[in-house]
Design an enzyme around this catalytic site. Sequence first.
Site, mmCIF file in Angstrom:
data_model
loop_
_atom_site.group_PDB
_atom_site.id
_atom_site.type_symbol
_atom_site.label_atom_id
_atom_site.label_comp_id
_atom_site.label_asym_id
_atom_site.label_seq_id
_atom_site.Cartn_x
_atom_site.Cartn_y
_atom_site.Cartn_z
ATOM 1 C CG HIS A 237 -9.438 -13.661 44.994
ATOM 2 N ND1 HIS A 237 -8.241 -13.017 45.180
ATOM 3 C CD2 HIS A 237 -9.428 -14.734 45.818
ATOM 4 C CE1 HIS A 237 -7.532 -13.678 46.078
ATOM 5 N NE2 HIS A 237 -8.219 -14.728 46.486
ATOM 6 C CD GLU B 132 -13.545 -20.585 49.262
ATOM 7 O OE1 GLU B 132 -13.621 -21.825 49.318
ATOM 8 O OE2 GLU B 132 -12.759 -19.935 49.974
HETATM 9 N N1 ACO Z 1 -21.122 -10.843 44.485
HETATM 10 C C1 ACO Z 1 -21.667 -9.651 44.173
HETATM 11 N N2 ACO Z 1 -20.966 -8.518 44.133
HETATM 12 C C2 ACO Z 1 -19.668 -8.595 44.410
HETATM 13 C C3 ACO Z 1 -19.027 -9.786 44.730
HETATM 14 C C4 ACO Z 1 -19.802 -10.950 44.762
HETATM 15 N N3 ACO Z 1 -19.278 -12.137 45.054
HETATM 16 N N4 ACO Z 1 -17.724 -9.559 44.953
HETATM 17 C C5 ACO Z 1 -17.536 -8.235 44.798
HETATM 18 N N5 ACO Z 1 -18.722 -7.663 44.467
HETATM 19 C C6 ACO Z 1 -18.981 -6.265 44.168
HETATM 20 C C7 ACO Z 1 -18.863 -5.378 45.387
HETATM 21 O O1 ACO Z 1 -20.099 -5.283 46.060
HETATM 22 C C8 ACO Z 1 -18.483 -4.079 44.742
HETATM 23 O O2 ACO Z 1 -19.609 -3.497 44.176
HETATM 24 P P1 ACO Z 1 -19.855 -1.914 44.288
HETATM 25 O O3 ACO Z 1 -18.552 -1.240 43.984
HETATM 26 O O4 ACO Z 1 -20.930 -1.666 43.300
HETATM 27 O O5 ACO Z 1 -20.270 -1.679 45.716
HETATM 28 C C9 ACO Z 1 -17.623 -4.500 43.563
HETATM 29 O O6 ACO Z 1 -18.012 -5.821 43.239
HETATM 30 C C10 ACO Z 1 -16.160 -4.475 43.793
HETATM 31 O O7 ACO Z 1 -15.825 -5.280 44.839
HETATM 32 P P2 ACO Z 1 -14.351 -5.253 45.335
HETATM 33 O O8 ACO Z 1 -14.231 -4.144 46.319
HETATM 34 O O9 ACO Z 1 -13.434 -5.177 44.174
HETATM 35 O O10 ACO Z 1 -14.208 -6.622 45.999
HETATM 36 P P3 ACO Z 1 -13.235 -6.882 47.201
HETATM 37 O O11 ACO Z 1 -11.867 -6.924 46.690
HETATM 38 O O12 ACO Z 1 -13.503 -5.980 48.343
HETATM 39 O O13 ACO Z 1 -13.763 -8.279 47.661
HETATM 40 C C11 ACO Z 1 -14.186 -10.493 48.021
HETATM 41 C C12 ACO Z 1 -13.210 -9.523 47.373
HETATM 42 C C13 ACO Z 1 -14.299 -10.130 49.507
HETATM 43 C C14 ACO Z 1 -13.675 -11.930 47.914
HETATM 44 C C15 ACO Z 1 -15.551 -10.343 47.329
HETATM 45 O O14 ACO Z 1 -15.418 -10.604 45.961
HETATM 46 C C16 ACO Z 1 -16.633 -11.217 47.950
HETATM 47 O O15 ACO Z 1 -17.256 -10.802 48.918
HETATM 48 N N6 ACO Z 1 -16.889 -12.435 47.373
HETATM 49 C C17 ACO Z 1 -17.897 -13.313 47.942
HETATM 50 C C18 ACO Z 1 -17.355 -14.090 49.121
HETATM 51 C C19 ACO Z 1 -16.310 -15.134 48.705
HETATM 52 O O16 ACO Z 1 -16.492 -15.869 47.749
HETATM 53 N N7 ACO Z 1 -15.227 -15.171 49.489
HETATM 54 C C20 ACO Z 1 -14.124 -16.138 49.284
HETATM 55 C C21 ACO Z 1 -12.979 -15.464 48.639
HETATM 56 S S1 ACO Z 1 -11.692 -16.611 48.257
HETATM 57 C C22 ACO Z 1 -10.808 -16.742 49.706
HETATM 58 O O17 ACO Z 1 -10.677 -15.824 50.467
HETATM 59 C C23 ACO Z 1 -10.243 -18.006 50.049
#
Ligand code: ACO
Length: 358
Positions: A247, A302
């Site tokens: 998140h 989720e």
């Molecule tokens: N699975 C695997 N890797 C992940 C995930 C995940 N669920 N979430 C983040 N990461 C990774 C990114 O790839 C990144 O890796 P890297 O730096 O090696 O490339 C690292 O963790 C950091 O990510 P952030 O940039 O801090 O994450 P961001 O804040 O951009 O994303 C988000 C938040 C979009 C929710 C992300 O965690 C994600 O895609 N989760 C999966 C989808 C999901 O569950 N969405 C619902 C969110 S809740 C809502 O909106 C109601």
Amino acid sequence: MDVSVSNGLEGVIAADTVLSHVDGNDGTIWVRGHTIDDLVRNHGFEGTVAILWEGFAGAGLTRGQIQSEFAAGRQKAFARLDDWVGLAAKRPLLEGVRIALAALPEDARPAEIAATLPVAVAALVRMRAGQAAVQPDDSLSAAADFLRMMRGEEAAAKEARALDTYFTTVCENGLGNSSFTARVTVSTQASLVSAVVSAYCAFTGPLHGGAPGPVLDMLDAIEAAGDIEGWLAAQLVAGTRLMGFGHRVFRIRDPRAEVLRAAVASLEPDAGRLAFAREVETKALAALHKHKPGRSLKTNIEMNAALLLEALGVPRDAFTQVFAAARCAGWLANAIEQQKTGRMIRPASNYVGPRPAD
Ligand code: ACO
């Protein structure tokens, strides 16, 4: 010139708000000074909307008043079905609901806009199964009436309560991407309807409100593969994100996950499914820790949202739209708060393209 660009705008404060406070390190959400537990226990969805909208979409609002405004809004939405349903019923649900919102009159009132979503989702789910849309019932809460309109019969009290808990828990959450979108749209003095249409569009992406359906797809794929750790590791090595984890704000704990976990348990769904989901969750957290060291990637809402909606018989491709039916209250509150500032949102970009030859 040296400029610092924040592509995802993380850490950028773009509004003062009295609506909600979200602390990702603490795992805290307050909606106008109320905790999620308090809202679920003492106010329910309509009571929470009354608190959220007070001073924005009315004054002296009460739970009963919002319930009757929503009931009137559902009747209005039902009376308008013929305006858009012919086209929408032929399209996937995501598009059908977008059409329903876009068909609203420009001057529609907040309760009318918010009440369109449950009516549209229930009608579209039924119509694609060859069933007639069901007229709303004014005596019911939004959650109970949504289940009734979708199923064609009244839901058990514990089911209506579980969906009400879900609606209450997810209706407002700080400056999420879709609420920000609503603010950007309305800041040009565009209408609340336009704000909600654009917020809905932003919401449908899998990184935001589009995640709960794919969470179940993921559980099914892992079950079919028969090897939880192997499946998770292969995804992470390939750079695929695990749905239901991570998140932008909640880095330590998403307080809504626990509330929804209890709501799922109250429905006593298939115990095997629950146990399997827990096992996947535990192993996914371990895999994320191993493959993404230094990142704090925790369970977001989720997984439990998906299990709850599945246990209530909501079709998987309608999860995002049911989520939107609740979050629309937050989009509207944010949009109206932005209107009050009278300030257009217009950031700048840092030009990195070619310069003219001379
Ligand atoms: N699975 C695997 N890797 C992940 C995930 C995940 N669920 N979430 C983040 N990461 C990774 C990114 O790839 C990144 O890796 P890297 O730096 O090696 O490339 C690292 O963790 C950091 O990510 P952030 O940039 O801090 O994450 P961001 O804040 O951009 O994303 C988000 C938040 C979009 C929710 C992300 O965690 C994600 O895609 N989760 C999966 C989808 C999901 O569950 N969405 C619902 C969110 S809740 C809502 O909106 C109601």
